[in-house]
Design a protein around this motif. Structure first.
Motif, PDB file in Angstrom:
ATOM      1  N   UNK A  43      44.969   2.911  20.238  1.00  0.00           N
ATOM      2  CA  UNK A  43      45.099   2.371  21.590  1.00  0.00           C
ATOM      3  C   UNK A  43      46.485   2.667  22.169  1.00  0.00           C
ATOM      4  N   UNK A  44      47.511   2.554  21.356  1.00  0.00           N
ATOM      5  CA  UNK A  44      48.871   2.829  21.833  1.00  0.00           C
ATOM      6  C   UNK A  44      49.014   4.295  22.246  1.00  0.00           C
ATOM      7  N   UNK A  45      48.352   5.187  21.499  1.00  0.00           N
ATOM      8  CA  UNK A  45      48.404   6.607  21.843  1.00  0.00           C
ATOM      9  C   UNK A  45      47.698   6.865  23.174  1.00  0.00           C
ATOM     10  N   UNK A  46      46.522   6.239  23.362  1.00  0.00           N
ATOM     11  CA  UNK A  46      45.803   6.391  24.626  1.00  0.00           C
ATOM     12  C   UNK A  46      46.634   5.861  25.790  1.00  0.00           C
ATOM     13  N   UNK A  47      47.252   4.713  25.593  1.00  0.00           N
ATOM     14  CA  UNK A  47      48.107   4.136  26.630  1.00  0.00           C
ATOM     15  C   UNK A  47      49.260   5.082  26.977  1.00  0.00           C
ATOM     16  N   UNK A  48      49.851   5.684  25.951  1.00  0.00           N
ATOM     17  CA  UNK A  48      50.964   6.609  26.180  1.00  0.00           C
ATOM     18  C   UNK A  48      50.508   7.862  26.918  1.00  0.00           C
ATOM     19  N   UNK A  49      49.339   8.388  26.552  1.00  0.00           N
ATOM     20  CA  UNK A  49      48.832   9.589  27.212  1.00  0.00           C
ATOM     21  C   UNK A  49      48.517   9.327  28.683  1.00  0.00           C
ATOM     22  N   UNK A  50      47.959   8.153  28.966  1.00  0.00           N
ATOM     23  CA  UNK A  50      47.632   7.815  30.353  1.00  0.00           C
ATOM     24  C   UNK A  50      48.892   7.714  31.197  1.00  0.00           C
ATOM     25  N   UNK A  51      49.949   7.150  30.630  1.00  0.00           N
ATOM     26  CA  UNK A  51      51.187   6.949  31.388  1.00  0.00           C
ATOM     27  C   UNK A  51      52.157   8.122  31.265  1.00  0.00           C
ATOM     28  N   UNK A  52      51.779   9.148  30.525  1.00  0.00           N
ATOM     29  CA  UNK A  52      52.679  10.291  30.331  1.00  0.00           C
ATOM     30  C   UNK A  52      53.067  10.971  31.648  1.00  0.00           C
ATOM     31  N   UNK A  53      52.142  11.194  32.591  1.00  0.00           N
ATOM     32  CA  UNK A  53      52.562  11.823  33.861  1.00  0.00           C
ATOM     33  C   UNK A  53      53.597  11.021  34.639  1.00  0.00           C
ATOM     34  N   UNK A  54      53.722   9.735  34.320  1.00  0.00           N
ATOM     35  CA  UNK A  54      54.685   8.895  35.023  1.00  0.00           C
ATOM     36  C   UNK A  54      56.118   9.237  34.645  1.00  0.00           C
ATOM     37  N   UNK A  55      56.319   9.746  33.424  1.00  0.00           N
ATOM     38  CA  UNK A  55      57.668  10.027  32.938  1.00  0.00           C
ATOM     39  C   UNK A  55      57.957  11.524  32.827  1.00  0.00           C
ATOM     40  N   UNK A  56      56.915  12.352  32.857  1.00  0.00           N
ATOM     41  CA  UNK A  56      57.141  13.791  32.810  1.00  0.00           C
ATOM     42  C   UNK A  56      57.643  14.296  34.159  1.00  0.00           C
ATOM     43  N   UNK A  57      58.483  15.319  34.158  1.00  0.00           N
ATOM     44  CA  UNK A  57      58.847  15.944  35.435  1.00  0.00           C
ATOM     45  C   UNK A  57      57.597  16.504  36.109  1.00  0.00           C
ATOM     46  N   UNK A  58      57.426  16.285  37.403  1.00  0.00           N
ATOM     47  CA  UNK A  58      56.231  16.802  38.083  1.00  0.00           C
ATOM     48  C   UNK A  58      56.016  18.301  37.904  1.00  0.00           C
ATOM     49  N   UNK A  59      57.111  19.056  37.774  1.00  0.00           N
ATOM     50  CA  UNK A  59      56.973  20.494  37.568  1.00  0.00           C
ATOM     51  C   UNK A  59      56.279  20.784  36.236  1.00  0.00           C
ATOM     52  N   UNK A  60      56.550  19.975  35.231  1.00  0.00           N
ATOM     53  CA  UNK A  60      55.891  20.147  33.934  1.00  0.00           C
ATOM     54  C   UNK A  60      54.397  19.883  34.068  1.00  0.00           C
ATOM     55  N   UNK A  61      54.040  18.837  34.806  1.00  0.00           N
ATOM     56  CA  UNK A  61      52.625  18.550  35.047  1.00  0.00           C
ATOM     57  C   UNK A  61      51.961  19.722  35.756  1.00  0.00           C
ATOM     58  N   UNK A  62      52.631  20.267  36.769  1.00  0.00           N
ATOM     59  CA  UNK A  62      52.081  21.405  37.492  1.00  0.00           C
ATOM     60  C   UNK A  62      51.915  22.627  36.609  1.00  0.00           C
ATOM     61  N   UNK A  63      52.887  22.868  35.724  1.00  0.00           N
ATOM     62  CA  UNK A  63      52.787  24.012  34.826  1.00  0.00           C
ATOM     63  C   UNK A  63      51.633  23.844  33.845  1.00  0.00           C
ATOM     64  N   UNK A  64      51.479  22.637  33.289  1.00  0.00           N
ATOM     65  CA  UNK A  64      50.371  22.390  32.371  1.00  0.00           C
ATOM     66  C   UNK A  64      49.026  22.564  33.070  1.00  0.00           C
TER      67      UNK A  64
END
Length: 230
Positions: A43-64
């Protein structure tokens, strides 16, 4: 008066924000309920994955997104070959990027609302023979309406202002992917276009304020409906 170029950016931004909000809402409600009510390994891993875009640089999200959902990406290639769906360099890609970046805010608000629902009400309904689905649809979901509204408004406002992941994933194409933030970026880089950039800035502020005011009004209405006895 707004120019045709500015109106195009405004309408595209509203379209992208609304589509991003509505398409992510069912998944956001499901994820919020899972995180609020269930206990399971990972559950902690799922929670972290869901909130990961909140802390990643938006450019990283766009590249992925580019390497996964682009025309030659390991997911996007199959979507295009099998269904003819392409996200790269289109408004659909802008909506996808905005939905992913705003998703954690939506889930967080809805989860907090689910956690505040009195479990005794659900248990009472279950003892009277109601199914889990009926309890969720008639008790849990209505009581969580204020949080759902807040999550939708947060997702809409965040989608409206998304820049980094959008320009990385779908570029800056006039009439197709150039939303208000990308149009402002273009104006800022253009000598003598300060007035146009200021107008779009003012529009963004007005839309954000109206969204927050509408959210507060809808929240009050939802709270009154929940607390008013039948």
């Amino acid at each position: 008066m707004l120019t045709e170029y500015e109106i195009s950016a405004l309408m595209l931004s509203l379209k992208v924000a609304v589509v991003a909000m509505l398409t992510s809402l069912p998944v956001g409600i499901a994820c919020a309920w899972i995180l609020a009510r269930l206990k399971f390994p990972g559950k902690a891993l799922l929670d972290s994955l869901i909130h990961l875009p909140l802390v990643l640089p938006p450019v990283v999200v766009g590249y992925l997104l580019l390497v996964s959902m682009g025309r030659k990406g390991f997911i996007g290639e199959h979507l295009y070959d099998w269904f003819g769906i392409s996200f790269s360099f289109s408004w659909r890609g802008a909506a996808l990027a905005a939905a992913i970046v705003s998703f954690p805010l939506m889930v967080r608000a809805i989860r907090q609302s689910f956690e505040q629902v009195d479990l005794r009400l659900e248990q009472a309904a279950r003892t009277l023979g109601a199914s889990r689905l009926r309890v969720f649809m008639t008790i849990t979901l209505p009581l969580a309406t204020p949080g759902i509204i807040s999550g939708m408004v947060l997702a809409f406002a965040r989608s409206l202002g998304e820049f980094g992941s959008t320009i990385t994933f779908v570029s800056n194409i006039p009439g197709e992917t150039r939303t208000i933030p990308l149009a402002m970026y273009s104006f800022i880089e253009t000598p003598g276009a300060e007035a146009q950039a200021f107008r779009l800035c003012a529009i963004s502020v007005i839309i954000a304020l109206l969204s927050l005011m509408a959210s507060e009004w809808l929240n009050r209405k939802a709270q009154q409906r929940v607390t008013t006895p039948c």
